[in-house]
Design an enzyme around this catalytic site. Structure first.
Site, PDB file in Angstrom:
ATOM      1  N   GLY A   1      29.694  34.464  66.092  1.00 35.54           N
ATOM      2  CA  GLY A   1      29.022  35.749  66.059  1.00 35.54           C
ATOM      3  C   GLY A   1      29.982  36.922  66.035  1.00 35.54           C
ATOM      4  N   SER A   2      29.568  38.010  66.642  1.00 35.40           N
ATOM      5  CA  SER A   2      30.258  39.295  66.505  1.00 35.40           C
ATOM      6  C   SER A   2      31.619  39.357  67.179  1.00 35.40           C
ATOM      7  CB  SER A   2      29.370  40.413  67.062  1.00 35.40           C
ATOM      8  OG  SER A   2      28.156  40.474  66.356  1.00 35.40           O
ATOM      9  N   THR A   3      32.022  38.325  67.896  1.00 36.98           N
ATOM     10  CA  THR A   3      33.356  38.344  68.510  1.00 36.98           C
ATOM     11  C   THR A   3      34.448  38.523  67.467  1.00 36.98           C
ATOM     12  OG1 THR A   3      33.460  35.922  68.420  1.00 36.98           O
ATOM     13  CG2 THR A   3      32.671  36.917  70.477  1.00 36.98           C
TER      14      THR A   3
END
Length: 671
Positions: A364-366
């Site tokens: 995801g957005s990591t």
């Protein structure tokens, strides 16, 4: 009178001649006999001498120990007894089988050992115990057609039916023992059973005179003191794997040796291996003399076992609170690392530590920090670029949106509020697709864009080998580049998969200013010390190793660091609520990836989420990073599980540091 005297004198030379002749004959016989012994039979006697009065063999020495970074013993050796058999060429097969049957009455064989006996070994035992029936399996025609004994033997094996093997069911203990007895070299002790009980040892000792070649020797078992909180990475020891036998024999190992077969035990086999002792000079008149060996060298791990224990408990507690929220089995992984050295401080998982290096997930957005850096370095966005965050509808691509329409965002607010649209627009620009201008995707351009993204990502450790000091690791899965729309999902972490360790290396690279450090589980090698509570002198200290410097301007990395600071400390940061009262200043990035999983692998598909979080602290001078992934949750699961685990893990690190000032680094001093 004179005549008698003369007659006696004349007889003396005659008697002397006879005596000399007899002596001559005796010496001649002696010389011939000596020549016969020395010249004709010399080789035979020399061989017999080597096999008896000069017999010599090596005995195992204990393996090296392992300590954590603070000098606490974590892997020890426990004294045990092993049953061995030394095979000799003059011993008949019937005698070996008799000994195996006697031993089967004196020791217990595990059911698992009996179940895994290969059919080939059962057939060999059947041939050895049924020689006449085995011979009958080969016809006269076979002997006329086949000249090679090996080919005839293969025919025998092929013709031994299942009924013959079933007849051995009551003798499987004997088969196990017999197989071990014949598996080694002549004149070399072969382990039949390691860790025999006191009762078994007494029973065997009382019958040693009836069991030639059988002996009981001192041995050692590995004692993994922290096996409940660091179970897998220590590894295991066992017999040399068949596929590596030639390699080990070439290195001077004996066929019967035990070696490291996985993880740290395998990776550092040459270091941990002890120097063998020797037993020699044994015969019927002289007792054996023993030359003691020495323990292998010791390892000092980078892991802090106190922190490892805390992190493991945190994972168990938080996942325990989330019971019933997972589509399939519960999973959660945490890796904590020193971003300046690459030393791993803690590496844990819920019920499966190995998933940190062997399982991969959409994070995801990591990964958005890396995407922003790609955009800045490639020049498709600038620090002043503002993009309006609203849903995107593109050809061949499902509608893409952020968690909500965020309105105008720049690189800082895109990270702080986690804008998918900002990242997707970077991907489009890298692929040469201008929103509202370009009519269709250029195939060459978007394929090159995939390569560009993965090239930069790999510089942070995403999608490539991290270089950790273990025999193997997974690098994740790269999605197919068939469709251009998937490039946009790649840009915000919902396409390719990465391991928790790769995620930790990524955030460490951001934290330290762009240097990808080689992660390590071992920081030092020490000479063994007779006092286990003290470390021996340093043999080797592993210096931090930079694998690469990311090809991105330092000022851009500082800008992303500021964005990560705002994620935790900004007024609209997605992780702000989790760190409001933290006694340290941290920076990081949240992540949620939408996934689809089948229940139990083959059942109906269910939509869910992976929750992820990366962080480092203190922000001004980073000394610890943390990467957390909690995959496979139902969409209805509570939010922020990964954030909570990360916050509590960082708290544990700083609390331990405060509770034992000056303890870090003590293992680097000479003891």
């Amino acid at each position: 009178m004179s005549k008698k005297k003369n007659k006696g004198i004349s007889q003396i030379p005659f008697r002397l001649n006879i005596l000399f002749f007899v002596v001559f004959v005796l010496f001649s016989v002696l010389i011939v006999r000596l020549g016969l012994i020395q010249i004709v039979q010399g080789d035979d006697f020399e061989r017999d001498l080597e096999e008896t009065s000069a017999e010599e063999f090596r005995i195992d020495a204990p393996r090296g120990l392992m300590y954590d970074r603070n000098g606490e013993l974590v892997v020890d050796n426990e004294l045990t007894l092993s049953l061995t058999y030394t095979n000799r060429p003059e011993v008949s097969e019937e005698e070996r089988i008799r000994i195996a049957k006697e031993l089967s009455k004196l020791i217990e064989i595990d059911e698992e050992e009996k179940e895994k006996i290969p059919d080939r070994d059962k057939k060999d035992y059947w041939i050895a115990t049924h020689p006449e029936e085995a011979q009958a399996l080969i016809t006269k025609e076979d002997r006329q057609k086949v000249e090679e004994d090996q080919e005839l033997y293969k025919l025998q094996l092929k013709r031994i039916g299942e009924d013959k093997l079933q007849s051995l069911e009551d003798e499987l203990e004997v088969v196990v023992i017999w197989r071990e007895m014949i598996s080694g070299y002549y004149h070399t002790p072969e382990r039949i059973k390691k860790g025999i009980t006191e009762k078994e040892a007494h029973q065997i000792s009382e019958r040693l005179d009836q069991l030639p070649g059988v002996d009981i020797i001192r041995d050692a078992n590995r004692n993994y003191i922290y096996k409940d909180i660091f179970p897998s990475f220590f590894g295991q020891t066992g017999s040399i794997p068949r596929e590596h036998l030639d390699e080990y024999l070439a290195k001077g190992y004996d066929r019967s040796d035990e070696v490291g077969t996985s993880f740290l035990e395998e990776q550092y086999e040459e270091t941990l291996r002890g120097k063998k002792g020797e037993v020699y000079g044994a015969d019927e008149e002289n007792s054996a003399e023993e030359s003691k060996g020495s323990r292998g060298n010791d390892l000092v791990l980078s892991v802090d076992m106190a922190l490892q224990k805390e992190v493991t408990e945190i994972i168990n507690q938080e996942i325990g609170r989330t019971a019933g929220s997972f589509i399939n089995k519960p999973e959660a992984y945490v890796v904590m690392m020193d971003p300046n050295t690459g030393e791993i401080l803690a590496i844990a998982g819920y019920d499966d530590h190995l998933g940190t290096v062997s399982s991969s997930f959409e994070m995801g957005s990591t990964v958005k920090g890396a995407t922003v850096l790609i955009g800045l370095q490639e020049g498709v966005v600038t620090p002043n670029t503002v993009i309006y965050d609203s849903p995107l509808d593109l050809p061949y691509t499902p509608t893409i949106s952020s968690v909500s329409a965020l309105g105008p965002v720049n690189y800082l607010t895109a990270l702080e509020r986690s804008s998918n649209i900002y990242m997707a627009r970077i991907a489009m620009e890298v692929a040469g697709y201008r929103l509202g201008v370009t009519q269709s995707w250029n195939t060459t351009n978007y394929h090159e864009a995939y390569d560009t993204f993965r090239y930069y990502y790999s510089q942070f450790g995403l999608g490539t080998y991290t270089g950790i000091d273990l025999p193997s690791e997974t690098i994740g899965i790269k999605g197919a580049t068939t469709y251009p729309g998937n490039l946009l999902y790649l840009s915000f972490g919902q396409f390719d998969t990465y391991t928790p360790l790769q995620l930790a290396q990524y955030i460490s690279t951001v934290a330290n200013g762009g240097y990808r450090m080689k992660p390590r589980l071992v920081k030092e090698i020490r000479e063994p010390n007779s006092d286990k509570t003290q470390l021996g002198p340093i043999l080797q200290q592993f210096e931090p190793k930079v694998l690469n410097r990311v090809e991105i301007a330092p000022e851009y990395i500082e800008m992303v660091q500021q964005g990560f600071w705002r994620v935790i400390n900004g007024s609209r940061g997605t992780a702000r609520s989790y760190f409001v009262d933290a006694p340290y200043t941290a920076a990081g990035k949240t992540g949620t990836a939408e996934i689809t999983e089948r229940i139990n692998g083959t059942g109906p598909s269910v939509e869910g989420n992976n929750q992820a979080f990366v962080a480092y602290a203190p922000y001004e001078n980073p000394e610890v990073t943390v990467a957390v992934i909690v995959p496979g949750l139902y969409k209805s699961a509570r939010g922020g599980i990964a954030n909570t685990i990360a916050r509590r893990s960082l708290d544990a690190y700083f609390e331990l540091k405060e509770s034992r000032p000056g303890m870090e680094g003590e293992t680097t001093e000479e003891q």
